[in-house]
Design a protein around this motif. Structure first.
Motif, PDB file in Angstrom:
ATOM      1  N   LEU A  42       6.418  10.419   4.603  1.00 38.13           N
ATOM      2  CA  LEU A  42       6.103  11.325   5.667  1.00 38.13           C
ATOM      3  C   LEU A  42       6.170  10.440   7.094  1.00 38.13           C
ATOM      4  N   CYS A  43       6.082   9.225   7.176  1.00 42.90           N
ATOM      5  CA  CYS A  43       6.259   8.555   8.538  1.00 42.90           C
ATOM      6  C   CYS A  43       7.883   8.674   9.097  1.00 42.90           C
ATOM      7  N   PRO A  44       9.070   8.478   8.376  1.00 42.05           N
ATOM      8  CA  PRO A  44      10.003   8.874   9.069  1.00 42.05           C
ATOM      9  C   PRO A  44      10.495  10.305   9.374  1.00 42.05           C
ATOM     10  N   GLY A  58      -1.291  10.357   9.964  1.00 44.49           N
ATOM     11  CA  GLY A  58      -0.777  11.079   8.961  1.00 44.49           C
ATOM     12  C   GLY A  58      -0.634  10.406   7.413  1.00 44.49           C
ATOM     13  N   CYS A  59      -0.621   9.138   7.634  1.00 43.55           N
ATOM     14  CA  CYS A  59      -0.060   8.261   6.313  1.00 43.55           C
ATOM     15  C   CYS A  59      -1.419   8.435   5.238  1.00 43.55           C
ATOM     16  N   PRO A  60      -1.171   9.286   4.016  1.00 45.76           N
ATOM     17  CA  PRO A  60      -2.063   9.333   3.046  1.00 45.76           C
ATOM     18  C   PRO A  60      -2.693   8.229   2.542  1.00 45.76           C
ATOM     19  N   VAL A  61      -2.071   6.997   2.522  1.00 44.78           N
ATOM     20  CA  VAL A  61      -2.792   5.897   1.824  1.00 44.78           C
ATOM     21  C   VAL A  61      -3.131   4.663   3.225  1.00 44.78           C
ATOM     22  N   SER A  62      -3.184   5.261   4.504  1.00 48.38           N
ATOM     23  CA  SER A  62      -3.305   4.311   5.651  1.00 48.38           C
ATOM     24  C   SER A  62      -2.681   2.817   5.531  1.00 48.38           C
ATOM     25  N   THR A 100       0.684  -1.117   0.096  1.00 54.54           N
ATOM     26  CA  THR A 100       0.141  -0.119   0.074  1.00 54.54           C
ATOM     27  C   THR A 100       0.837   1.349  -0.036  1.00 54.54           C
ATOM     28  N   CYS A 101       2.104   1.180   0.378  1.00 53.39           N
ATOM     29  CA  CYS A 101       2.896   2.295   0.704  1.00 53.39           C
ATOM     30  C   CYS A 101       3.121   3.156  -0.542  1.00 53.39           C
ATOM     31  N   ALA A 151       4.519   7.893  16.898  1.00 52.96           N
ATOM     32  CA  ALA A 151       4.199   6.747  16.016  1.00 52.96           C
ATOM     33  C   ALA A 151       2.748   6.968  15.410  1.00 52.96           C
ATOM     34  N   LYS A 152       1.869   6.939  16.541  1.00 51.81           N
ATOM     35  CA  LYS A 152       0.647   7.356  16.198  1.00 51.81           C
ATOM     36  C   LYS A 152       0.369   8.467  15.275  1.00 51.81           C
TER      37      LYS A 152
END
Length: 62
Positions: free
Chosen positions: A15-17, A53-57, A9-10, A47-48
């Protein structure tokens, strides 16, 4: 708690790092990965925030 990234999915947005580099990093294939370790309480909120914030969950913190 641990974090998991669904690499299928990524979309490699990075964004996450940026939000939580203690747990997330970009792998050699350009996709995000989560370090296989328990998330310390002091960075759990971060982390939450990356999960939300992940645009594609693609991130799950459980």
């Amino acid at each position: 708690m641990k974090a998991v990234v669904d690499k299928d999915t990524c979309i490699s947005c990075g964004l996450c790092p940026t939000i939580c580099s203690e747990i997330f990093e970009m792998d050699d294939d350009g996709k995000a990965v989560a370090k296989d370790e328990e998330i310390p309480d002091e960075i759990l909120d971060s982390a939450k925030e990356a999960e939300e914030g992940c645009p594609v969950s693609a991130i799950t913190v459980k």
